[in-house]
Motif scaffolding. Structure first.
Motif, PDB file in Angstrom:
ATOM      1  N   ARG A   1       0.850  -1.193   0.000  1.00 43.81           N
ATOM      2  CA  ARG A   1       0.000   0.000   0.000  1.00 43.81           C
ATOM      3  C   ARG A   1       0.883   1.239   0.000  1.00 43.81           C
ATOM      4  NH1 ARG A   1      -2.384  -4.141   3.436  1.00 43.81           N
ATOM      5  NH2 ARG A   1      -0.511  -3.819   4.669  1.00 43.81           N
ATOM      6  N   GLU A   2       0.257   2.393  -0.135  1.00 42.15           N
ATOM      7  CA  GLU A   2       1.018   3.647  -0.144  1.00 42.15           C
ATOM      8  C   GLU A   2       1.626   3.912   1.229  1.00 42.15           C
ATOM      9  OE1 GLU A   2      -1.402   6.834  -1.474  1.00 42.15           O
ATOM     10  OE2 GLU A   2      -1.639   6.057  -3.512  1.00 42.15           O
ATOM     11  N   GLN A   3       2.719   4.652   1.233  1.00 42.54           N
ATOM     12  CA  GLN A   3       3.406   5.089   2.455  1.00 42.54           C
ATOM     13  C   GLN A   3       3.861   3.909   3.308  1.00 42.54           C
ATOM     14  OE1 GLN A   3       0.338   7.736   4.012  1.00 42.54           O
ATOM     15  NE2 GLN A   3       1.421   9.501   3.166  1.00 42.54           N
TER      16      GLN A   3
ATOM     17  N   GLU B   1       8.148   4.827   7.670  1.00 49.45           N
ATOM     18  CA  GLU B   1       6.798   5.088   7.171  1.00 49.45           C
ATOM     19  C   GLU B   1       5.784   4.147   7.805  1.00 49.45           C
ATOM     20  OE1 GLU B   1       7.517   7.055   2.758  1.00 49.45           O
ATOM     21  OE2 GLU B   1       6.730   5.008   2.913  1.00 49.45           O
TER      22      GLU B   1
END
Length: 206
Positions: free
Chosen positions: A91-93, A99
């Motif tokens: 997924r993003e980040q 992060e």
């Protein structure tokens, strides 16, 4: 898809064995992302940083050496323990450990917000803080970007027990519980808020 497993009180060693087994299964895609929600009997886990710095809890605490990041972490009654056995980077980040830690911090902050509690980050250490005190610790270990260990939320821990354990770089009494800070909230409400705030996909289990 996230499989939710609420396990009640689990001996720390049994929880560690289960995490390792699930991690291997998640690496091979035999299971989906799996979140363990449980409680441990009292023990202080000692991470590599604490061992390297010679930091230990007071003598009347049981200890367990662990391979997750961080220093000392108290576990015991009145604390919610969450172990996300997740495959990160999908997924993003999620491109780095930093992060991922930030994402977990935000997860807890959002959950506390649902209970009208203002959770924040603090420059002193990763985790989530309320009223200048740390109430959530985070420590992870990765293999092929699948995590073991996780995070804790201190809800109504026995008076003085978590407060007496000084984390790496922190003094005693820095870490405490929501109850000690005057917040009247039960553990089940916090668990439900954590599930409601989780943004990693649909959940299964109970």
């Amino acid at each position: 898809m996230v499989d939710i497993r609420e396990l009640g009180v689990v001996q720390y060693e049994d929880g560690l064995k289960l995490m390792k087994s699930l991690q291997a299964q998640r690496i091979s895609d035999e299971i989906p992302d799996t979140l363990l929600i449980l409680e441990h009997q009292e023990v202080v886990t000692v991470g590599p940083r604490a061992r390297n710095d010679g930091i230990r809890p007071p003598e009347d605490y049981s200890t367990q050496a662990v391979d997750r990041g961080g220093g000392l972490t108290w576990h015991g009654p009145g604390q919610i323990v969450c172990y996300p056995v997740f495959k990160w980077g999908l997924r993003e980040q999620e491109a780095s450990v930093a992060e991922i830690i930030t994402k977990i911090e935000q997860w807890v902050i959002d959950a506390l917000g649902m209970l009208n509690i203002n959770g924040e980050r603090d420059h002193r250490m990763q985790g989530v803080w309320v009223d200048g005190h740390k109430i959530c610790s985070i420590g992870l270990s990765f293999l092929r970007w699948v995590s073991r260990h996780g995070f804790t939320v201190n809800v109504n821990t026995p008076p003085g027990r978590v407060e007496a354990v000084a984390g790496c770089g922190l003094t005693a009494d820095t870490t405490t519980s929501l109850e000690n800070l005057g917040y009247e909230v039960d553990a089940q409400a916090v668990k439900q808020a954590l599930l409601d705030a989780m943004q990693f996909g649909p959940v299964t289990g109970s």
